[in-house]
Scaffold this active site. Structure first.
Site, PDB file in Angstrom:
ATOM      1  N   LYS A  28       0.833  -1.217   0.000  1.00  0.00           N
ATOM      2  CA  LYS A  28       0.000   0.000   0.000  1.00  0.00           C
ATOM      3  C   LYS A  28       0.863   1.261   0.000  1.00  0.00           C
ATOM      4  O   LYS A  28       0.606   2.196  -0.763  1.00  0.00           O
ATOM      5  CB  LYS A  28      -0.927  -0.030   1.220  1.00  0.00           C
ATOM      6  CG  LYS A  28      -1.875   1.142   1.300  1.00  0.00           C
ATOM      7  CD  LYS A  28      -3.147   0.782   2.042  1.00  0.00           C
ATOM      8  CE  LYS A  28      -2.973   0.609   3.534  1.00  0.00           C
ATOM      9  NZ  LYS A  28      -2.769   1.876   4.254  1.00  0.00           N
ATOM     10  N   SER A  29       1.884   1.286   0.846  1.00  0.00           N
ATOM     11  CA  SER A  29       2.729   2.487   0.938  1.00  0.00           C
ATOM     12  C   SER A  29       3.403   2.772  -0.404  1.00  0.00           C
ATOM     13  O   SER A  29       3.441   3.918  -0.867  1.00  0.00           O
ATOM     14  CB  SER A  29       3.810   2.278   1.999  1.00  0.00           C
ATOM     15  OG  SER A  29       3.229   2.159   3.263  1.00  0.00           O
ATOM     16  N   ARG A  33       2.820   5.971  -3.268  1.00  0.00           N
ATOM     17  CA  ARG A  33       3.977   6.775  -3.676  1.00  0.00           C
ATOM     18  C   ARG A  33       4.234   6.650  -5.184  1.00  0.00           C
ATOM     19  O   ARG A  33       4.690   7.607  -5.819  1.00  0.00           O
ATOM     20  CB  ARG A  33       5.205   6.337  -2.875  1.00  0.00           C
ATOM     21  CG  ARG A  33       5.156   6.813  -1.412  1.00  0.00           C
ATOM     22  CD  ARG A  33       6.088   6.001  -0.540  1.00  0.00           C
ATOM     23  NE  ARG A  33       6.200   6.490   0.828  1.00  0.00           N
ATOM     24  CZ  ARG A  33       5.321   6.278   1.802  1.00  0.00           C
ATOM     25  NH1 ARG A  33       4.204   5.603   1.563  1.00  0.00           N
ATOM     26  NH2 ARG A  33       5.530   6.746   3.030  1.00  0.00           N
ATOM     27  N   SER A 174       6.796   9.106  12.204  1.00  0.00           N
ATOM     28  CA  SER A 174       5.745   9.040  11.182  1.00  0.00           C
ATOM     29  C   SER A 174       6.324   9.174   9.781  1.00  0.00           C
ATOM     30  O   SER A 174       6.836  10.234   9.396  1.00  0.00           O
ATOM     31  CB  SER A 174       4.717  10.151  11.405  1.00  0.00           C
ATOM     32  OG  SER A 174       3.875  10.242  10.272  1.00  0.00           O
ATOM     33  N   ASP A 327       1.816  -1.064  11.978  1.00  0.00           N
ATOM     34  CA  ASP A 327       0.490  -1.486  11.500  1.00  0.00           C
ATOM     35  C   ASP A 327       0.153  -2.918  11.908  1.00  0.00           C
ATOM     36  O   ASP A 327      -0.967  -3.382  11.661  1.00  0.00           O
ATOM     37  CB  ASP A 327       0.423  -1.366   9.970  1.00  0.00           C
ATOM     38  CG  ASP A 327       0.407   0.095   9.528  1.00  0.00           C
ATOM     39  OD1 ASP A 327       0.006   0.956  10.325  1.00  0.00           O
ATOM     40  OD2 ASP A 327       0.806   0.364   8.379  1.00  0.00           O
ATOM     41  N   LYS A 354      -4.424   6.060  14.556  1.00  0.00           N
ATOM     42  CA  LYS A 354      -4.504   5.392  13.246  1.00  0.00           C
ATOM     43  C   LYS A 354      -5.955   5.453  12.757  1.00  0.00           C
ATOM     44  O   LYS A 354      -6.725   6.279  13.220  1.00  0.00           O
ATOM     45  CB  LYS A 354      -4.011   3.951  13.381  1.00  0.00           C
ATOM     46  CG  LYS A 354      -2.540   3.858  13.754  1.00  0.00           C
ATOM     47  CD  LYS A 354      -1.667   4.331  12.631  1.00  0.00           C
ATOM     48  CE  LYS A 354      -0.209   4.285  12.997  1.00  0.00           C
ATOM     49  NZ  LYS A 354       0.634   4.905  11.973  1.00  0.00           N
ATOM     50  N   ARG A 358      -6.274   2.124  17.903  1.00  0.00           N
ATOM     51  CA  ARG A 358      -6.111   0.668  17.772  1.00  0.00           C
ATOM     52  C   ARG A 358      -5.876  -0.051  19.089  1.00  0.00           C
ATOM     53  O   ARG A 358      -6.175  -1.241  19.204  1.00  0.00           O
ATOM     54  CB  ARG A 358      -4.986   0.356  16.768  1.00  0.00           C
ATOM     55  CG  ARG A 358      -5.445   0.612  15.344  1.00  0.00           C
ATOM     56  CD  ARG A 358      -4.410   0.275  14.297  1.00  0.00           C
ATOM     57  NE  ARG A 358      -5.035   0.318  12.980  1.00  0.00           N
ATOM     58  CZ  ARG A 358      -4.362   0.413  11.833  1.00  0.00           C
ATOM     59  NH1 ARG A 358      -3.041   0.467  11.850  1.00  0.00           N
ATOM     60  NH2 ARG A 358      -5.007   0.446  10.682  1.00  0.00           N
ATOM     61  N   ARG A 403      -7.614  -3.040   9.545  1.00  0.00           N
ATOM     62  CA  ARG A 403      -6.750  -3.975  10.271  1.00  0.00           C
ATOM     63  C   ARG A 403      -7.424  -4.516  11.534  1.00  0.00           C
ATOM     64  O   ARG A 403      -7.109  -5.627  11.975  1.00  0.00           O
ATOM     65  CB  ARG A 403      -5.410  -3.322  10.596  1.00  0.00           C
ATOM     66  CG  ARG A 403      -4.677  -2.871   9.321  1.00  0.00           C
ATOM     67  CD  ARG A 403      -3.196  -2.684   9.518  1.00  0.00           C
ATOM     68  NE  ARG A 403      -2.651  -1.850   8.448  1.00  0.00           N
ATOM     69  CZ  ARG A 403      -2.392  -2.277   7.216  1.00  0.00           C
ATOM     70  NH1 ARG A 403      -2.610  -3.535   6.880  1.00  0.00           N
ATOM     71  NH2 ARG A 403      -1.906  -1.446   6.310  1.00  0.00           N
TER      72      ARG A 403
HETATM   73  C1  S3P Z   1       2.469   4.835   6.210  1.00  0.00           C
HETATM   74  C2  S3P Z   1       2.977   5.236   7.408  1.00  0.00           C
HETATM   75  C3  S3P Z   1       2.433   4.821   8.701  1.00  0.00           C
HETATM   76  C4  S3P Z   1       1.513   3.619   8.567  1.00  0.00           C
HETATM   77  C5  S3P Z   1       0.570   3.749   7.413  1.00  0.00           C
HETATM   78  C6  S3P Z   1       1.329   3.889   6.121  1.00  0.00           C
HETATM   79  C7  S3P Z   1       3.086   5.320   4.962  1.00  0.00           C
HETATM   80  O1  S3P Z   1       1.676   5.881   9.240  1.00  0.00           O
HETATM   81  O2  S3P Z   1       0.794   3.413   9.770  1.00  0.00           O
HETATM   82  O3  S3P Z   1      -0.285   2.627   7.317  1.00  0.00           O
HETATM   83  O4  S3P Z   1       2.818   4.747   3.883  1.00  0.00           O
HETATM   84  O5  S3P Z   1       3.868   6.270   5.047  1.00  0.00           O
HETATM   85  P1  S3P Z   1       2.325   7.047  10.171  1.00  0.00           P
HETATM   86  O6  S3P Z   1       3.136   7.927   9.315  1.00  0.00           O
HETATM   87  O7  S3P Z   1       1.139   7.743  10.773  1.00  0.00           O
HETATM   88  O8  S3P Z   1       3.147   6.321  11.189  1.00  0.00           O
END
Ligand code: S3P
Length: 450
Positions: A28-29, A33, A174, A327, A354, A358, A403
């Site tokens: 997903k991340s 991007r 973060s 996560d 989140k 959570r 989640r």
């Molecule tokens: C993410 C960063 C994390 C994560 C999220 C995805 C990202 O969040 O919990 O699911 O893709 O940069 P935080 O930046 O709030 O820690």
């Protein structure tokens, strides 16, 4: 967008051994991007293995609204014709990021240093989440934000027409905030410096380098110091998105707690900033091995083999590992319920902001299912009952959090009684094939007709 439709109650019943291969979706991340950086490059970026979950589809829609041409070619293959750094057009309408904190925060950063305005909103979960963590640093570039009380969405960002570069220490661990500042820095002249005291997922840094930006990372006494030279011309890329370790966590944990299971989860990205759960599971005594370890697109990748592990023990999870598994704490707390003894999780305050709180969501649901939990602002302890002793039997609230919903479905596979959630619809944000994938392994996850 989740949370706008009819709730989907779901129930997971105790099942026989899970077996076979689990091909989980793209990361997903990295998917978010790929679309955003593709939109900021000049020319055509090709993406394969994109996660086609609601969160990412909302980001694709947003990139179109900012002027990029984003085209779906089927089976996870997408192309993005970017408009170049600083080339975003002003959207005609409100940008709805659905459930996605990553989507909204990264896009706010990317548009903050262009002379346009955009208004952002999301679902009931996203509109509760803190945005000041992004609007504070983008104000240093010269952007302005007007939102609801508490820095919440809906919110309008007026981009800085003449941005200045910044030096910013991210106050909380973060990757979203770090990435928002880096993306804003792309269109500021000179060098933008972002410092993080704890390392968080580094996909933005790696991908910016891949797209041809000048970026350096140094480990210093202050922390990780990232220096980005602004106003590069980003070059379009061919991106193969690795499979998501955060999604792999669900079939892996399900196999570990369900008697007789043996599941292979192939091609999982094991970037050290993401793989903390797997280290933790092994420390708890899980039978989890990395097969066929290799490098793909510069990232470590392996096939994960997870087998039923009857002698799990509770452990104190190293807080230094928190960012690399942030996560995964919800599903870890389920595994901890099946371990003997206490699993102690500290340094996890971020879990409270989140998609849901959570710690609260899991602690409440675990207790309803017969597992004792203690909690404080930034810690929680699950008092594990050992294999075969987890009662189950309750319906838990998913709080619009994918989640949380998937974690309770995993719990139901090995508890004495079925476990239900009031609404499994958010699962589609990150893992749209969760139900057929788990069914193929032998799980009994069903939509409950009420
Ligand atoms: C993410 C960063 C994390 C994560 C999220 C995805 C990202 O969040 O919990 O699911 O893709 O940069 P935080 O930046 O709030 O820690």
């Amino acid at each position: 967008m989740s949370g706008h439709g009819t709730p989907i109650p779901m129930t997971s019943s105790p099942c026989g051994p899970l077996s076979g291969e689990a091909h989980v979706p793209g990361d997903k991340s990295i998917s978010h991007r790929s679309l955003i950086l593709g939109a900021m490059a000049v020319g055509e970026t090709r993406i394969s293995g994109l996660l086609e979950g609601e969160d990412v589809l909302d980001t694709a829609k947003a990139m179109r609204a900012f002027g990029a041409e984003v085209t779906e070619h089927g089976q996870g293959n997408w192309t993005v014709h970017g408009v170049g750094v600083g080339g975003f057009a002003e959207p005609d309408n409100v940008i709805d990021c659905g459930n996605s904190g990553t989507g909204v925060r990264l896009i706010m950063g990317a548009m903050a240093t262009t002379g346009i305005s955009a208004t952002f909103t999301g679902d009931a979960s996203l509109n509760k989440r803190p945005m000041a963590r992004v609007t504070d640093p983008i104000a240093l570039f010269g952007a302005r934000a007007v939102g609801r009380s508490g820095g919440r969405l809906p919110m309008t960002i007026v981009g800085a027409a003449d941005p200045v570069p910044v030096r910013y220490t991210v106050p909380m661990p973060s990757a979203q905030v770090k990435s928002a500042v880096l993306l804003a820095g792309l269109n500021a002249p000179g060098k933008t410096v972002v410092i993080e005291k704890e390392a968080t997922r580094d996909h933005t840094e790696r991908m910016l380098a891949g797209f041809g930006a000048e970026i350096t990372v140094e480990d210093t006494d202050e922390g990780r110091v990232i220096t980005l030279t602004g106003q590069p011309e980003l070059k379009p890329q061919t991106i193969v998105v690795p499979r998501d370790p955060s999604s792999a966590a669900f079939p892996v944990c399900a196999a570990i707690i369900t008697p007789g299971s043996d599941v292979l989860v192939p091609n999982i990205g094991l970037n050290p900033t993401r793989a903390g759960l797997f280290t933790t599971l092994r420390e708890m005594g899980a039978d989890l091995v990395y097969e066929n370890e290799r490098k793909e697109g510069g990232e470590p990748v392996a096939d994960l083999r997870a087998r039923f592990s009857p002698d799990l023990k509770g452990i104190e999870v190293d807080p230094a590992r928190a960012a690399s598994m942030i996560d995964e704490y919800p599903v870890l707390s389920v595994v901890a319920s099946f371990a003997k003894g206490d699993t102690v999780m500290r340094g996890v305050k971020e879990l409270r902001v989140k998609e849901s709180d959570r710690i609260d969501a899991m602690a409440t649901g675990l207790r309803l299912n017969g597992v004792a939990v203690d909690e404080g602002e930034d810690w929680w302890i699950v008092h594990g009952l050992g294999h075969g002793n987890v009662p189950g039997g309750a319906t838990c609230a998913s709080h619009l959090d994918h989640r949380i919903a998937m974690s309770f479905m995993v719990m139901g596979m090995a508890a004495q009684q079925p476990v239900s959630v009031d609404d499994g619809s958010p699962i589609a944000t990150s893992f749209p094939i969760f139900e057929p994938l788990m069914a193929k392994l032998g799980a009994k996850v069903e939509r409950t007709v009420s």
